[in-house]
Enzyme design. Structure first.
Site, PDB file in Angstrom:
ATOM      1  N   SER A   1      93.825 -37.958  63.610  1.00 46.70           N
ATOM      2  CA  SER A   1      92.878 -36.904  63.279  1.00 46.70           C
ATOM      3  C   SER A   1      91.927 -36.557  64.435  1.00 46.70           C
ATOM      4  O   SER A   1      92.369 -36.171  65.509  1.00 46.70           O
ATOM      5  CB  SER A   1      92.131 -37.336  62.021  1.00 46.70           C
ATOM      6  OG  SER A   1      91.219 -36.375  61.614  1.00 46.70           O
TER       7      SER A   1
ATOM      8  N   ARG B   1      76.888 -47.312  54.647  1.00 45.45           N
ATOM      9  CA  ARG B   1      78.193 -47.780  54.145  1.00 45.45           C
ATOM     10  C   ARG B   1      79.063 -48.187  55.334  1.00 45.45           C
ATOM     11  O   ARG B   1      78.892 -47.657  56.436  1.00 45.45           O
ATOM     12  CB  ARG B   1      78.897 -46.688  53.320  1.00 45.45           C
ATOM     13  CG  ARG B   1      79.095 -45.392  54.070  1.00 45.45           C
ATOM     14  CD  ARG B   1      79.896 -44.391  53.262  1.00 45.45           C
ATOM     15  NE  ARG B   1      81.319 -44.614  53.344  1.00 45.45           N
ATOM     16  CZ  ARG B   1      82.092 -44.228  54.357  1.00 45.45           C
ATOM     17  NH1 ARG B   1      81.583 -43.630  55.415  1.00 45.45           N
ATOM     18  NH2 ARG B   1      83.377 -44.473  54.332  1.00 45.45           N
TER      19      ARG B   1
ATOM     20  N   SER C   1      82.183 -47.949  57.565  1.00 47.57           N
ATOM     21  CA  SER C   1      83.194 -46.922  57.808  1.00 47.57           C
ATOM     22  C   SER C   1      84.561 -47.459  57.393  1.00 47.57           C
ATOM     23  O   SER C   1      84.837 -48.653  57.491  1.00 47.57           O
ATOM     24  CB  SER C   1      83.212 -46.571  59.297  1.00 47.57           C
ATOM     25  OG  SER C   1      84.436 -45.955  59.621  1.00 47.57           O
TER      26      SER C   1
END
Ligand SMILES: CC(=O)N[C@H]1[C@@H](OP(=O)(O)O)O[C@H](CO)[C@@H](O)[C@@H]1O
Ligand SMILES: [Mg+2]
Length: 560
Positions: free
Chosen positions: A72, A524, A526
């Protein structure tokens, strides 16, 4: 399975596992979007993903399953692999623990035993009359070809499995192909282009005829992140009537490096122009894709004195789609027209904690139902499927619209009923919705199909980029990354908005947040990088920066 076949199956698995030994110290985890790491280390994980995809296809009665090789928006040296289920969405999360275990099987014997046990536990009918069918695609990364070969070897290790290499594709193209193939509709790349081009043309034909007001400029500059999206857009753009598209960072030799100082992730996080854009572009509508073209953001330079941009992120794309769809439903349902027909539809908006608070407020202010899931398309997409029309986006530009089969068939029958009155506004609204169901990629977020829907809606609404951008003002926000010893020691709850472990961390976050006007902050781990992410929002940029920084300090102090 016949005895000789079983023998052959065992031999193939042992053989392929010995060809791709797991380097010592390697540990793979099927994170937010599959396995990802340095491309040079990925072959064992990709080969095993091939085995898994073939098993999944056999389990699902031979339905086509997909494998995409991409990392990505990550740097060019990275690569990754993810599996698409027969509906074109992400692989069912129930198989993720097996994916993890298989990727980390230490030696050929362990791998063989693991597969045999899983086949037994899951009741996978190996050797039956359903043979596996796996469609493969990859992006433009230099390690792609080598990893595709590893995937092919993994697939071929399952007796009777059939692999089809679909070539170099955007991630959403491959997902769309899997989705289409299993629906029994045409599934080639040219079918994909035809569907997008035709439905875009239909959207334009359905624009209100009473001209007046702002006329959208035809010129659109697209930053292709030097990835595959720009290449595909170049192929398609000549057939896109009413648009004059210029692709920059198109991936051509000498134009730059994949995702380096360009692409949707860069523009969204840095809020500056990508490489290749300059003062001559001030006031021109621009869009940016990520390296595998499943993310889309828009931007415009407002001044030639710096390279800052006005950004339209995933939240505002979502808002535009929501306004458009709601408007069509309103026309169909409330216009008191000659035809007494209605189209009841539950419309749901799905966001994550990273959605700008101003967007959520805006959407709720419209009376829309807004729900939250953890980060990652696999969660958002699943939630969106619970509605007749589900619209989901991550702030970073990954999202789409999904329509239930039931809704589409009602829409079809309504359109048929109304077709005799071709001039009526209800009919046009129904036809616009119908075209939108064809234009938007319902399998997964797709920057190319999303871009065309945006363009059609801006023309429909007679909006400039500025009108769109000013829909609401984003709250200033800041994202930071913190390196810790073990990021998995952070456990979150409530769609990742709260930390449940270590509990002292949440108390500290609450205490810090209380010091800021409109403060909101969460942390949070990853799922794609070895970091803990900190997100903060407040009424000014200085405050958002300061809140993020103080919480990042607490994370560092507690987890080192
Ligand atoms: C804050 C953020 O943008 N996170 C991204 C990122 O996931 P992380 O788990 O945060 O690393 O990559 C995912 C895959 O592309 C994408 O779905 C997600 O939105
Ligand atoms: Mg992507």
């Amino acid at each position: 399975m016949a005895a000789d076949q079983e023998q052959e199956q065992r031999r193939r698995l042992l053989d392929v596992a010995s060809r791709f030994p797991l380097p010592s110290g390697c540990r793979f985890s099927y994170g937010t979007a599959g396995f990802r790491a340095d491309g040079a280390t990925m072959a064992p994980a990709v080969c095993r993903a091939g085995i898994l995809a073939a098993l999944r296809s056999v389990k699902l009665a031979g339905a086509a399953v997909g494998i995409v090789i991409t990392a990505s928006h990550n740097p060019i040296g990275d690569n990754g692999v993810k599996i698409a289920d027969p509906d074109g969405g992400m692989m069912d999360q129930q198989w993720e623990p097996f994916a993890d275990a298989l990727a980390n099987a230490p030696d050929p014997d362990a791998l063989l035993q693991m597969v045999l046990q899983f086949v037994k536990d899951e009741g996978i009918p190996l050797g039956g009359h359903h043979t596996a069918q796996v469609l493969l695609g990859r992006d433009t990364r230099p390690t792609g070809e080598y990893l595709l070969d590893a995937a092919l070897q993994g697939i071929n290790a399952i007796v009777g499995a059939h692999a089809i290499d679909m070539g170099i594709l955007t991630t959403p193209q491959l997902h769309w192909m899997v989705w289409s193939k299993n629906k029994g509709t045409k599934a080639s790349e040219s079918d994909y282009f035809t569907q997008l081009i035709n439905s875009f043309r239909r959207m334009l034909e359905l624009l209100p005829k009473d001209k007046g007001g702002y006329e959208l400029a035809k010129k659109l500059i697209v930053d292709g992140a030097n990835g595959i999206g720009g290449v595909k857009l170049e192929q398609m753009k000549a057939e896109l009537s009413g648009l004059d598209i210029i692709v920059r960072n198109s991936g051509k030799e000498g134009e730059g490096i994949l995702n380096h100082l360009c692409g949707a992730d860069f523009v969204q996080k840095e809020r500056v122009t990508p490489h290749g854009f300059g003062p001559e572009d001030v006031g021109v509508r621009c869009a940016s894709l990520d390296g595998d073209a499943d993310r889309l953001v828009y931007f415009q330079m407002s001044s030639s004195s710096d390279n800052k941009v006005d950004l339209v992120d995933g939240d505002k794309i979502l808002s535009l789609f929501a306004l458009f769809i709601r408007e069509q439903l309103d026309v169909i349902n409330n216009n008191g027209s000659q035809v007494d027909k209605s189209l009841p539809a539950r419309l749901g908006i799905v966001q994550t904690a990273y959605a700008n608070g101003a967007s959520t407020q805006f959407l709720k202010g419209l009376g829309l139902e807004v729900v939250f899931t953890p980060t990652g398309v696999k969660y958002l997409h699943k939630k969106a499927l619970e509605y007749d029309i589900g619209i989901y986006f991550e702030a970073n530009g990954h999202g789409t619209v999904v329509f239930s089969e039931d809704f589409i068939s009602q829409l079809e029958s309504l359109s048929n009923d109304l077709s005799s009155q071709a001039a009526n506004s209800q009919y046009h609204a129904a036809m616009r919705l119908m075209a939108a169901t064809q234009l938007i990629n319902q399998a997964v977020g797709d920057a190319l199909s999303g871009l065309l829907l945006v363009e059609a809606i801006l023309q429909y609404k007679r909006w400039s980029f500025q009108n769109w951008c000013e829909l609401y003002s984003d709250l200033p926000s800041r994202q930071l990354k913190v390196k810790v010893v073990d990021r998995s020691s952070i456990v979150t709850t409530d769609a990742e908005t709260k930390v449940s472990q270590p509990s002292s961390l949440q108390e500290l976050i609450d205490k810090e947040t209380a010091n800021y006007t409109q403060g909101r902050c969460f942390v949070r781990p990853s799922g794609t990088e070895d970091v803990v992410r900190v997100y903060a929002e407040a009424s000014t940029q200085v405050e958002a920066d300061s809140l993020a920084k103080s919480v990042a300090h607490h994370v560092e102090r507690l987890l080192g």
